[in-house]
Design a protein around this motif. Structure first.
Motif, PDB file in Angstrom:
ATOM      1  N   VAL A   1      13.843   9.702   3.556  1.00  0.00           N
ATOM      2  CA  VAL A   1      13.178  10.360   3.752  1.00  0.00           C
ATOM      3  C   VAL A   1      12.577  11.435   2.730  1.00  0.00           C
ATOM      4  O   VAL A   1      10.998  11.894   2.333  1.00  0.00           O
ATOM      5  N   ALA A   2      14.200  12.861   2.761  1.00  0.00           N
ATOM      6  CA  ALA A   2      13.514  13.647   1.765  1.00  0.00           C
ATOM      7  C   ALA A   2      13.093  13.558   1.073  1.00  0.00           C
ATOM      8  O   ALA A   2      12.445  14.829   0.016  1.00  0.00           O
ATOM      9  N   SER A   3      13.920  12.273   0.078  1.00  0.00           N
ATOM     10  CA  SER A   3      13.505  12.170  -1.631  1.00  0.00           C
ATOM     11  C   SER A   3      11.982  11.863  -1.822  1.00  0.00           C
ATOM     12  O   SER A   3      11.529  12.303  -2.502  1.00  0.00           O
ATOM     13  N   LYS A   4      11.357  11.025  -0.786  1.00  0.00           N
ATOM     14  CA  LYS A   4      10.170  10.837  -0.713  1.00  0.00           C
ATOM     15  C   LYS A   4       9.213  11.917  -0.396  1.00  0.00           C
ATOM     16  O   LYS A   4       7.693  12.473  -0.870  1.00  0.00           O
ATOM     17  N   ALA A   5       9.757  13.271   0.709  1.00  0.00           N
ATOM     18  CA  ALA A   5       9.179  13.927   1.136  1.00  0.00           C
ATOM     19  C   ALA A   5       9.175  14.823  -0.669  1.00  0.00           C
ATOM     20  O   ALA A   5       8.000  15.686  -0.377  1.00  0.00           O
TER      21      ALA A   5
ATOM     22  N   ALA B   1      -1.150  13.860  -2.615  1.00  0.00           N
ATOM     23  CA  ALA B   1      -0.608  13.106  -1.852  1.00  0.00           C
ATOM     24  C   ALA B   1       0.171  12.034  -0.925  1.00  0.00           C
ATOM     25  O   ALA B   1       1.078  11.090  -0.712  1.00  0.00           O
ATOM     26  N   ARG B   2      -1.246  11.166  -0.642  1.00  0.00           N
ATOM     27  CA  ARG B   2      -1.595  10.535   0.058  1.00  0.00           C
ATOM     28  C   ARG B   2      -1.430   9.003  -0.800  1.00  0.00           C
ATOM     29  O   ARG B   2      -0.783   7.848  -0.904  1.00  0.00           O
ATOM     30  N   SER B   3      -1.480   8.905  -1.270  1.00  0.00           N
ATOM     31  CA  SER B   3      -1.376   8.511  -3.381  1.00  0.00           C
ATOM     32  C   SER B   3       0.282   7.866  -3.312  1.00  0.00           C
ATOM     33  O   SER B   3       1.025   6.142  -3.378  1.00  0.00           O
ATOM     34  N   GLU B   4       0.782   8.827  -3.597  1.00  0.00           N
ATOM     35  CA  GLU B   4       2.007   9.088  -3.194  1.00  0.00           C
ATOM     36  C   GLU B   4       3.098   8.163  -2.259  1.00  0.00           C
ATOM     37  O   GLU B   4       3.810   7.188  -2.552  1.00  0.00           O
ATOM     38  N   THR B   5       2.663   8.221  -1.520  1.00  0.00           N
ATOM     39  CA  THR B   5       3.131   8.133   0.016  1.00  0.00           C
ATOM     40  C   THR B   5       2.731   6.807   0.222  1.00  0.00           C
ATOM     41  O   THR B   5       3.665   5.600   0.343  1.00  0.00           O
ATOM     42  N   LEU B   6       1.237   6.010  -0.347  1.00  0.00           N
ATOM     43  CA  LEU B   6       1.299   4.226   0.012  1.00  0.00           C
ATOM     44  C   LEU B   6       2.633   3.826  -1.206  1.00  0.00           C
ATOM     45  O   LEU B   6       2.606   2.371  -1.671  1.00  0.00           O
ATOM     46  N   LEU B   7       2.597   4.573  -2.763  1.00  0.00           N
ATOM     47  CA  LEU B   7       2.923   3.688  -3.128  1.00  0.00           C
ATOM     48  C   LEU B   7       4.962   3.998  -2.605  1.00  0.00           C
ATOM     49  O   LEU B   7       5.306   2.435  -3.486  1.00  0.00           O
ATOM     50  N   GLN B   8       5.120   4.344  -2.268  1.00  0.00           N
ATOM     51  CA  GLN B   8       6.456   4.226  -2.057  1.00  0.00           C
ATOM     52  C   GLN B   8       6.173   3.699  -0.829  1.00  0.00           C
ATOM     53  O   GLN B   8       7.507   2.539  -0.935  1.00  0.00           O
ATOM     54  N   MET B   9       5.146   3.031  -0.130  1.00  0.00           N
ATOM     55  CA  MET B   9       4.808   1.221   0.954  1.00  0.00           C
ATOM     56  C   MET B   9       5.386   0.645   0.135  1.00  0.00           C
ATOM     57  O   MET B   9       6.077  -0.222   0.608  1.00  0.00           O
TER      58      MET B   9
ATOM     59  N   ARG C   1       4.371  -0.914  -8.199  1.00  0.00           N
ATOM     60  CA  ARG C   1       5.881  -0.556  -7.132  1.00  0.00           C
ATOM     61  C   ARG C   1       6.178  -1.553  -6.810  1.00  0.00           C
ATOM     62  O   ARG C   1       7.534  -1.692  -6.752  1.00  0.00           O
ATOM     63  N   CYS C   2       5.370  -2.582  -6.106  1.00  0.00           N
ATOM     64  CA  CYS C   2       6.279  -3.687  -5.425  1.00  0.00           C
ATOM     65  C   CYS C   2       6.980  -4.430  -6.873  1.00  0.00           C
ATOM     66  O   CYS C   2       7.893  -4.918  -5.773  1.00  0.00           O
ATOM     67  N   LEU C   3       6.605  -4.995  -7.914  1.00  0.00           N
ATOM     68  CA  LEU C   3       7.418  -5.275  -8.075  1.00  0.00           C
ATOM     69  C   LEU C   3       8.246  -4.979  -8.614  1.00  0.00           C
ATOM     70  O   LEU C   3       9.368  -5.537  -9.232  1.00  0.00           O
ATOM     71  N   SER C   4       8.389  -3.547  -8.601  1.00  0.00           N
ATOM     72  CA  SER C   4       9.949  -2.551  -8.965  1.00  0.00           C
ATOM     73  C   SER C   4      10.535  -3.113  -8.008  1.00  0.00           C
ATOM     74  O   SER C   4      11.920  -3.096  -8.310  1.00  0.00           O
ATOM     75  N   GLY C   5      10.626  -2.534  -6.890  1.00  0.00           N
ATOM     76  CA  GLY C   5      10.848  -2.677  -5.666  1.00  0.00           C
ATOM     77  C   GLY C   5      12.028  -4.614  -5.515  1.00  0.00           C
ATOM     78  O   GLY C   5      13.029  -4.646  -5.274  1.00  0.00           O
ATOM     79  N   PHE C   6      10.575  -5.067  -5.870  1.00  0.00           N
ATOM     80  CA  PHE C   6      11.508  -6.681  -6.004  1.00  0.00           C
ATOM     81  C   PHE C   6      12.314  -7.026  -7.104  1.00  0.00           C
ATOM     82  O   PHE C   6      13.566  -7.742  -6.130  1.00  0.00           O
ATOM     83  N   LEU C   7      11.865  -6.445  -7.962  1.00  0.00           N
ATOM     84  CA  LEU C   7      13.232  -6.647  -9.238  1.00  0.00           C
ATOM     85  C   LEU C   7      14.348  -5.988  -8.409  1.00  0.00           C
ATOM     86  O   LEU C   7      15.621  -6.706  -9.003  1.00  0.00           O
ATOM     87  N   ILE C   8      14.443  -4.576  -8.525  1.00  0.00           N
ATOM     88  CA  ILE C   8      16.291  -4.179  -8.300  1.00  0.00           C
ATOM     89  C   ILE C   8      16.425  -4.343  -7.031  1.00  0.00           C
ATOM     90  O   ILE C   8      17.630  -5.523  -7.425  1.00  0.00           O
TER      91      ILE C   8
END
Length: 479
Positions: free
Chosen positions: A173-177, A417-425, A300-307
């Protein structure tokens, strides 16, 4: 008179013997001291020379005067600290146990850390919108929180305590903030000759380079002891806490800003006269931003999936002729190289036709994913990792350019700020899919291709139409 005409070179012949010896000893001592100083300068040269070279690179082209150079350095510190914690967590949760048990541990890690994060992530952007005058303090708080949590994780890793998981959630959470605040800060630190996409590419590249340097250092510290990477993270984040306050004071200025919304709410009373708000939300300023955001979410979803998927797949079925650790290293290096290359290409392309760039890079990644799924093999797996990193970096920079072009300045920092939050989700969702799939390469990469297709097919037409409108009548793009 004769003595007065004695040649200068013979004047010392009449000196007392002790004085001559003392002079000789002083000369020898001076030579020894000079040698020590020369050795000291030689030993300091690699460090001081490297520091001066980094400072020249980060402060070039007006970045030093605007304060962007300090943000680049701060983001490098952030990347180095995060990778130290990642190395420690990977060794504790993933590498220290057999594969089946590791899958259970990582699933538990996702359930305890990622699931609450999906609830907290939408709150991060609106919460930070309420702190426009405290951005430096917010970044410092994110650094200090991770420093303290690194010590908690170090104790939990040694004793096997359950506090490891909530501490890891706090780090996430701190990293994403920090990432959300950093995205909002960049527009405040633009040098006169910089576009926003160029500034973001420099900041991102600084973080990638620091990550590449810190990763092997963290691995070396892990050989000393499993807690030592966390101690290293503690030191790095403490330094980042102080460095946050070295940013210019204008970072905390909120002059001319307002909060952005993903959809305009025209019926809600607003202001002392209870009028409907006239400030646009993201959807009301054009579809290009929302289409590009959807396409980037797929990447970004593909990135999390591949990791997560490749981590388990390559541990159980390494690349031909390689060990599991080497296989993971090859894929990791390929992804990092692609990410760095995408950042460099983004800086070179600047903000030219960002819609076309997004459509093109997502189509390329989709093509590579389909090819890797059909002709599954070691080389294609590494290629997919590289192209996924390339597309994620270049697509995000193009999204930044679209926000700069299409979103009014009064809501632009909030939009970041909003776009970065959606990408992290989206990244969290991809990681969850990767952890539950069977370890079948063809099946996994087919799912990865489907993720990219789901983001590209619905948005390609809208982005291309937006590009045609922008070419004909749209506002001028920033250089």
């Amino acid at each position: 008179m004769a003595a007065a005409r004695t040649p200068p070179e013979t004047a010392g012949l009449g000196e007392p013997e002790g004085l001559a010896e003392g002079s000789s000893r002083g000369s020898g001592s001076g030579r020894f001291g000079g040698s020590v100083r020369a050795v000291g300068r030689a030993l300091r040269l690699p460090v001081t020379g490297t520091v001066r070279g980094i400072r020249r690179a980060t402060h070039a082209h007006g970045a030093g005067e605007s304060g962007l150079g300090k943000l680049i350095e701060l983001h490098a510190v952030n990347g180095a600290g995060d990778i130290m914690i990642t190395v420690a967590l990977a060794s504790t949760v993933f590498f220290s146990v057999p594969t089946d048990e590791a899958r259970g541990r990582v699933a538990l890690y996702l359930a305890i850390t990622m699931a609450p994060f999906t609830v907290l992530a939408p709150v991060i952007g609106p919460l930070l919108d309420r702190l426009p005058h405290g951005r430096r303090a917010a970044m410092a708080a994110a650094m200090l929180a991770r420093a303290l949590l690194a010590l908690i994780i170090a104790g939990a890793a040694a004793g096997g305590g359950l506090e490891l998981y909530p501490a890891a959630l706090g780090v996430l959470v701190a990293s994403k903030a920090y990432g959300v605040v950093r995205s909002a800060v960049v527009p405040r630190l633009l040098p006169p000759s910089f576009s926003l996409v160029k500034a973001n590419s420099r900041v991102t590249l600084g973080g990638l380079l620091a990550t590449g340097v810190a990763a092997p250092i963290g691995a070396g510290l892990h050989l000393v002891g499993p807690r030592w990477p966390l101690y290293g993270a503690f030191v790095i984040f403490v330094a980042g806490t102080f460095l946050s306050f070295s940013l210019p004071r204008k970072v905390d200025s909120a002059k001319g800003e307002d909060r952005a919304r993903l959809a305009a709410d025209a019926e809600r009373p607003h202001g002392p006269r209870r009028r409907p708000p006239k400030r646009p939300g993201l959807r009301s300023v054009g579809t290009a931003v929302t289409h590009a955001l959807a396409a980037n979410a797929a990447l970004r979803c593909l990135s999390g999936f591949l990791i997560f998927f490749l981590a388990f797949l390559l541990r159980e079925h390494p690349l031909a002729g390689e060990s599991a650790a080497v296989s993971l290293g090859i894929v990791g290096v390929a992804a990092g190289t692609g990410n760095a290359l995408g950042t460099a290409v983004g800086a070179w392309l600047r903000s030219r036709a960002p819609e076309l760039i997004v459509v093109t890079v997502v189509a390329i990644v989709l093509g590579v994913a389909v090819t890797a799924a059909v002709f599954f093999g070691a080389f294609l797996v590494a290629c997919l990792a590289a192209f996924a990193g390339f597309g994620q970096a270049l697509g995000k920079l193009s999204l930044d350019a679209l926000i700069q072009r299409d979103v009014p300045e009064v809501v632009r920092t909030s939009a970041f700020a909003r776009s970065e939050t959606l990408l992290q989700m989206a990244w969290v969702l991809g990681g969850a899919i990767g952890i539950v799939l069977p370890l079948n390469g063809v099946l996994g990469l087919s799912v990865g291709a489907a993720i990219v297709a789901a983001g590209w097919l619905p948005t390609a037409r809208g982005l291309l139409a937006s590009a045609r409108r922008g070419t004909d009548t749209g506002p001028p793009r920033a250089a």
